[in-house]
Motif scaffolding. Structure first.
Motif, PDB file in Angstrom:
ATOM      1  N   UNK A  31     -49.626   4.687 -28.966  1.00  0.00           N
ATOM      2  CA  UNK A  31     -49.331   3.280 -28.685  1.00  0.00           C
ATOM      3  C   UNK A  31     -49.631   2.405 -29.899  1.00  0.00           C
ATOM      4  N   UNK A  32     -50.740   2.663 -30.587  1.00  0.00           N
ATOM      5  CA  UNK A  32     -51.062   1.895 -31.805  1.00  0.00           C
ATOM      6  C   UNK A  32     -50.029   2.171 -32.887  1.00  0.00           C
ATOM      7  N   UNK A  33     -49.613   3.428 -33.013  1.00  0.00           N
ATOM      8  CA  UNK A  33     -48.597   3.782 -34.007  1.00  0.00           C
ATOM      9  C   UNK A  33     -47.273   3.096 -33.720  1.00  0.00           C
ATOM     10  N   UNK A  34     -46.873   3.059 -32.456  1.00  0.00           N
ATOM     11  CA  UNK A  34     -45.617   2.402 -32.094  1.00  0.00           C
ATOM     12  C   UNK A  34     -45.676   0.904 -32.357  1.00  0.00           C
ATOM     13  N   UNK A  35     -46.835   0.296 -32.150  1.00  0.00           N
ATOM     14  CA  UNK A  35     -46.986  -1.139 -32.405  1.00  0.00           C
ATOM     15  C   UNK A  35     -46.907  -1.459 -33.896  1.00  0.00           C
ATOM     16  N   UNK A  36     -47.085  -0.442 -34.746  1.00  0.00           N
ATOM     17  CA  UNK A  36     -47.004  -0.624 -36.199  1.00  0.00           C
ATOM     18  C   UNK A  36     -45.589  -0.453 -36.739  1.00  0.00           C
ATOM     19  N   UNK A  58     -41.564  -0.868 -27.932  1.00  0.00           N
ATOM     20  CA  UNK A  58     -42.525  -0.500 -28.969  1.00  0.00           C
ATOM     21  C   UNK A  58     -43.790  -1.339 -28.913  1.00  0.00           C
ATOM     22  N   UNK A  59     -43.680  -2.535 -28.382  1.00  0.00           N
ATOM     23  CA  UNK A  59     -44.824  -3.446 -28.414  1.00  0.00           C
ATOM     24  C   UNK A  59     -45.027  -3.978 -29.811  1.00  0.00           C
ATOM     25  N   UNK A  60     -43.942  -4.007 -30.583  1.00  0.00           N
ATOM     26  CA  UNK A  60     -44.010  -4.434 -31.987  1.00  0.00           C
ATOM     27  C   UNK A  60     -43.928  -5.951 -32.088  1.00  0.00           C
ATOM     28  N   UNK A  68     -46.621  -0.719 -40.608  1.00  0.00           N
ATOM     29  CA  UNK A  68     -46.695   0.468 -41.458  1.00  0.00           C
ATOM     30  C   UNK A  68     -45.326   1.113 -41.620  1.00  0.00           C
ATOM     31  N   UNK A  69     -44.464   0.898 -40.618  1.00  0.00           N
ATOM     32  CA  UNK A  69     -43.144   1.527 -40.620  1.00  0.00           C
ATOM     33  C   UNK A  69     -42.066   0.498 -40.339  1.00  0.00           C
ATOM     34  N   UNK A 150     -34.596   6.424 -25.896  1.00  0.00           N
ATOM     35  CA  UNK A 150     -34.501   7.705 -26.601  1.00  0.00           C
ATOM     36  C   UNK A 150     -35.060   7.587 -28.024  1.00  0.00           C
ATOM     37  N   UNK A 151     -34.778   6.460 -28.672  1.00  0.00           N
ATOM     38  CA  UNK A 151     -35.298   6.231 -30.027  1.00  0.00           C
ATOM     39  C   UNK A 151     -36.821   6.151 -29.994  1.00  0.00           C
ATOM     40  N   UNK A 152     -37.366   5.394 -29.056  1.00  0.00           N
ATOM     41  CA  UNK A 152     -38.821   5.244 -28.941  1.00  0.00           C
ATOM     42  C   UNK A 152     -39.474   6.598 -28.689  1.00  0.00           C
TER      43      UNK A 152
END
Length: 165
Positions: A31-36, A58-60, A68-69, A150-152
């Motif tokens: 979850x932290x990675x997706x938010x980044x 993503x919660x971005x 980061x990405x 699907x992407x997430x």
């Protein structure tokens, strides 16, 4: 007896190496990675729908946080006639939404993930043009959410460290 079977099932699953992807909930590693992940703008109406769904899932986009990405997405939206009636009018359409996406490390510029996601839907063509256009738009909205999901999932698997997708 039911308790014993549940306990036995839990023991067996723990030994197989399966771990929940979203372990830890919103504070977990995935979850932290997706938010980044920052989602770049995507062209067109379908792009707007897919980008919004991606940002939601993503919660971005948290203010003050440098990503980061970066997620770059290119879409191919096709609508084609499938079934013909005896008077050569189309009675069924197929809408396909295909996305090629790349997850890019912002600091190094390295492409961490390069993959595709696709979904399609069938649409009945009826005598009312309004109803057909509404069905096409609804199909696009649903396909956008499905492709984004699907992407997430692909990004989450990559961020978790799975190489088998």
């Amino acid at each position: 007896m039911k308790r014993l079977s549940v306990l036995l099932g839990a023991v067996l699953l723990s030994g197989c190496g399966l771990t929940p992807m979203y372990a830890g909930g919103g504070s977990g590693a995935v979850a932290r990675g997706l938010a980044d992940v920052q989602v770049a703008a995507i062209e067109g109406r379908a792009g707007w729908l897919v980008r919004n769904a991606l940002v939601d899932q993503l919660g971005a986009g948290k203010a003050g946080v440098s990503p980061k990405y970066r997620l770059d997405v290119r879409l191919d939206d096709k609508l084609e006639g499938l079934a013909l009636l005896s008077d050569d009018t189309i009675s069924r359409e197929r809408r396909t939404l295909r996305a090629r996406y790349q997850l890019v490390d912002v600091t190094s510029g390295e492409i961490v993930l390069d993959a595709t996601a696709q979904s399609d839907a069938g649409i009945d063509v009826v005598s009312s043009d309004y109803a057909t256009i509404a069905a096409e738009q609804t199909a696009l909205e649903n396909l956008s959410k499905d492709v984004a999901s699907r992407i997430v999932t692909g990004v989450a698997l990559r961020l978790r460290g799975d190489t088998h997708q």
